[in-house]
Motif scaffolding. Sequence first.
Motif, short mmCIF file in Angstrom:
data_model
loop_
_atom_site.label_atom_id
_atom_site.label_comp_id
_atom_site.label_asym_id
_atom_site.label_seq_id
_atom_site.Cartn_x
_atom_site.Cartn_y
_atom_site.Cartn_z
N LYS A 126 0.82 -1.22 0.00
CA LYS A 126 0.00 0.00 0.00
C LYS A 126 0.85 1.27 0.00
O LYS A 126 0.33 2.36 -0.15
CB LYS A 126 -0.93 -0.01 1.21
CG LYS A 126 -1.96 -1.11 1.15
CD LYS A 126 -2.78 -1.16 2.42
CE LYS A 126 -3.73 -2.34 2.38
NZ LYS A 126 -4.41 -2.53 3.66
N GLY A 127 2.17 1.12 0.20
CA GLY A 127 3.06 2.27 0.15
C GLY A 127 3.08 3.10 1.41
O GLY A 127 3.41 4.29 1.38
N ILE A 128 2.73 2.48 2.58
CA ILE A 128 2.70 3.25 3.83
C ILE A 128 3.61 2.66 4.91
O ILE A 128 3.62 3.15 6.04
CB ILE A 128 1.26 3.38 4.39
CG1 ILE A 128 0.67 2.01 4.74
CG2 ILE A 128 0.38 4.13 3.42
CD1 ILE A 128 -0.65 2.09 5.49
N ALA A 129 4.40 1.64 4.58
CA ALA A 129 5.27 0.99 5.57
C ALA A 129 6.72 1.04 5.11
O ALA A 129 7.01 0.99 3.92
CB ALA A 129 4.84 -0.47 5.76
N VAL A 130 7.61 1.13 6.11
CA VAL A 130 9.05 1.10 5.85
C VAL A 130 9.73 0.21 6.88
O VAL A 130 9.24 0.08 8.01
CB VAL A 130 9.68 2.51 5.88
CG1 VAL A 130 9.12 3.39 4.78
CG2 VAL A 130 9.53 3.18 7.23
N ASP B 4 0.88 7.15 9.48
CA ASP B 4 -0.50 7.62 9.52
C ASP B 4 -0.45 8.99 10.21
O ASP B 4 -0.01 9.08 11.36
CB ASP B 4 -1.38 6.66 10.31
CG ASP B 4 -2.85 7.04 10.30
OD1 ASP B 4 -3.17 8.26 10.28
OD2 ASP B 4 -3.69 6.14 10.34
N PRO B 5 -0.87 10.06 9.54
CA PRO B 5 -0.80 11.38 10.18
C PRO B 5 -1.60 11.44 11.47
O PRO B 5 -1.31 12.25 12.35
CB PRO B 5 -1.33 12.33 9.11
CG PRO B 5 -2.06 11.49 8.13
CD PRO B 5 -1.46 10.13 8.20
N GLY B 6 -2.59 10.58 11.63
CA GLY B 6 -3.39 10.55 12.86
C GLY B 6 -2.59 10.11 14.08
O GLY B 6 -2.99 10.40 15.22
N TYR B 7 -1.47 9.42 13.87
CA TYR B 7 -0.64 9.00 15.01
C TYR B 7 -0.08 10.20 15.77
O TYR B 7 0.21 10.11 16.96
CB TYR B 7 0.53 8.14 14.55
CG TYR B 7 0.16 6.78 13.97
CD1 TYR B 7 -1.04 6.17 14.26
CD2 TYR B 7 1.05 6.12 13.13
CE1 TYR B 7 -1.36 4.93 13.73
CE2 TYR B 7 0.74 4.88 12.60
CZ TYR B 7 -0.46 4.28 12.90
OH TYR B 7 -0.76 3.05 12.39
N VAL B 8 0.07 11.33 15.09
CA VAL B 8 0.64 12.52 15.73
C VAL B 8 -0.23 12.94 16.91
O VAL B 8 0.28 13.21 18.00
CB VAL B 8 0.79 13.68 14.72
CG1 VAL B 8 1.23 14.96 15.41
CG2 VAL B 8 1.76 13.31 13.60
N THR B 9 -1.53 12.96 16.74
CA THR B 9 -2.43 13.40 17.81
C THR B 9 -2.99 12.24 18.63
O THR B 9 -3.14 12.35 19.84
CB THR B 9 -3.60 14.22 17.24
OG1 THR B 9 -4.25 13.47 16.22
CG2 THR B 9 -3.10 15.53 16.67
N ALA B 10 -3.29 11.13 17.98
CA ALA B 10 -3.92 10.00 18.68
C ALA B 10 -2.91 9.09 19.37
O ALA B 10 -3.28 8.31 20.24
CB ALA B 10 -4.76 9.18 17.70
#
Length: 194
Positions: free
Chosen positions: A138-142, A176-182
Amino acid sequence: MTTSGRSILALAELAVALVLAALVVFGISGAAPWSSTTLPGQATPLWEGIPGPDGGTVCPLDKRYADEPPTGLRPDVGEAFSRLRAAANSQGTTLCLMDGKRSMAQQQREFDDAVQRFGTRELAAKYVLPPEKSNHVKGIAVDIQPIAASTWVERNGRALGWCRRYENETWHFEYDPGYVTAGCPPLLPSATGS
């Protein structure tokens, strides 16, 4: 080969190089057809078919690992990885990108190799998911190496949207940009969740 034959061959090689360069530039800029920006009435782009690199330069910190370019990651993830790498560098940590984007075919090869190594699909899936389940596809993991670098990402990456996901893979991070706040979700025991 004649002079004109060499000239034609050189022009053909130049044309191929220009096309490849254009694809890289479009992928980085987000202007490529597989860009994450969608237009009303158009289909969502499919990241699964976009290949990532099959290797890279040697990691300067540990020659057992590669440091591949972050090409093929979704544009927002590629930008986030660039920010992550810059933040690490500013604190004296060098990150090597051992694995980032993989196509379905690349992931299938990885999974097949793991089945061969571990003996069963179930055991293999604890370390390498089949293509239809992989966030590399999916292109979101490294995968970050060496371990000292992945430790830095685990301590500092959340502020930039990167979280480690599996207890048994200290190197695997997802964006996931949501990790910044959540905050980061709880670690799963493995990619299979068990």
